[in-house]
Design a protein around this motif. Structure first.
Motif, PDB file in Angstrom:
ATOM      1  N   TYR A  64      40.639  37.620 -19.741  1.00  0.00           N
ATOM      2  CA  TYR A  64      40.013  38.159 -20.946  1.00  0.00           C
ATOM      3  C   TYR A  64      40.970  38.211 -22.127  1.00  0.00           C
ATOM      4  CZ  TYR A  64      42.089  42.810 -21.091  1.00  0.00           C
ATOM      5  OH  TYR A  64      42.940  43.852 -21.237  1.00  0.00           O
ATOM      6  N   ASN A  65      42.280  38.202 -21.892  1.00  0.00           N
ATOM      7  CA  ASN A  65      43.235  38.301 -22.995  1.00  0.00           C
ATOM      8  C   ASN A  65      43.143  37.130 -23.954  1.00  0.00           C
ATOM      9  OD1 ASN A  65      44.388  40.773 -22.414  1.00  0.00           O
ATOM     10  ND2 ASN A  65      45.700  39.884 -20.844  1.00  0.00           N
TER      11      ASN A  65
ATOM     12  N   ARG B 224      39.718  37.678 -26.010  1.00  0.00           N
ATOM     13  CA  ARG B 224      39.368  39.000 -26.483  1.00  0.00           C
ATOM     14  C   ARG B 224      39.196  39.035 -27.992  1.00  0.00           C
ATOM     15  NH1 ARG B 224      42.452  43.633 -27.725  1.00  0.00           N
ATOM     16  NH2 ARG B 224      44.319  42.480 -27.216  1.00  0.00           N
ATOM     17  N   GLU B 225      38.133  39.671 -28.414  1.00  0.00           N
ATOM     18  CA  GLU B 225      37.868  39.866 -29.836  1.00  0.00           C
ATOM     19  C   GLU B 225      38.721  41.036 -30.324  1.00  0.00           C
ATOM     20  OE1 GLU B 225      33.936  40.541 -32.637  1.00  0.00           O
ATOM     21  OE2 GLU B 225      33.789  40.800 -30.485  1.00  0.00           O
TER      22      GLU B 225
ATOM     23  N   TYR C  14      39.703  47.962 -29.818  1.00  0.00           N
ATOM     24  CA  TYR C  14      38.672  47.510 -28.875  1.00  0.00           C
ATOM     25  C   TYR C  14      39.371  46.841 -27.705  1.00  0.00           C
ATOM     26  CZ  TYR C  14      34.765  44.567 -27.201  1.00  0.00           C
ATOM     27  OH  TYR C  14      33.812  43.926 -26.445  1.00  0.00           O
TER      28      TYR C  14
ATOM     29  N   GLY D  51      38.080  44.761 -25.595  1.00  0.00           N
ATOM     30  CA  GLY D  51      37.508  43.458 -25.267  1.00  0.00           C
ATOM     31  C   GLY D  51      36.567  43.541 -24.082  1.00  0.00           C
TER      32      GLY D  51
ATOM     33  N   GLU E 246      30.583  48.607 -26.059  1.00  0.00           N
ATOM     34  CA  GLU E 246      31.985  48.250 -26.212  1.00  0.00           C
ATOM     35  C   GLU E 246      32.884  49.425 -25.849  1.00  0.00           C
ATOM     36  OE1 GLU E 246      32.165  46.977 -30.298  1.00  0.00           O
ATOM     37  OE2 GLU E 246      31.525  44.945 -29.772  1.00  0.00           O
TER      38      GLU E 246
END
Length: 128
Positions: free
Chosen positions: A5-6, A9-10, A49, A51, A59
């Protein structure tokens, strides 16, 4: 499927403004400088956040308060969900990952890179 996810990630933030006692969320395309103000005396407390999303699709941000649900295994079937103690979402600087702070730390992702079964029930500023 294992997901890192890194790399996907947003990057988003929200900010708690103590004087107005309100939470503000970043708009799409808004820069950090515009969101938190151009002056060092800005009163917003930033929260990043993670992510990740909770079991309801909400979220998950730093400072959120979450319930952690665990499935209990029996030899024949999954038992009913059990709720673990409530904890807050933090960045664990020792392990360099998002975690839930109880009396001890619990990673927010399992060994397969999947988000744990959590539900956001508040945050440390609006629900101390």
């Amino acid at each position: 499927m294992r997901l890192n996810y890194n790399c996907m990630r947003e990057i988003k933030f929200r900010g708690w403004d103590e004087p107005s006692r309100k939470m503000y969320y970043m708009n799409d395309g808004q820069s950090l400088a515009d969101f938190f103000g151009h002056h060092p005396e800005s009163t917003s407390i930033p929260m990043q956040y993670t992510g990740l999303k909770d079991k309801n699709g909400k979220e998950i941000y730093e400072g959120d308060i979450v319930n952690h649900y665990e499935k209990q295994w029996s030899s024949k079937h999954w038992k009913k969900d059990n709720i673990r103690p409530i904890g807050k979402v933090i960045w664990n600087t020792t392990e360099h990952r998002w975690a839930i702070e109880y009396p001890t730390f619990s990673p927010l992702l399992n060994a397969y890179g999947e988000t744990l079964m959590v539900e956001v029930i508040g945050n440390i500023y609006e629900n101390p």
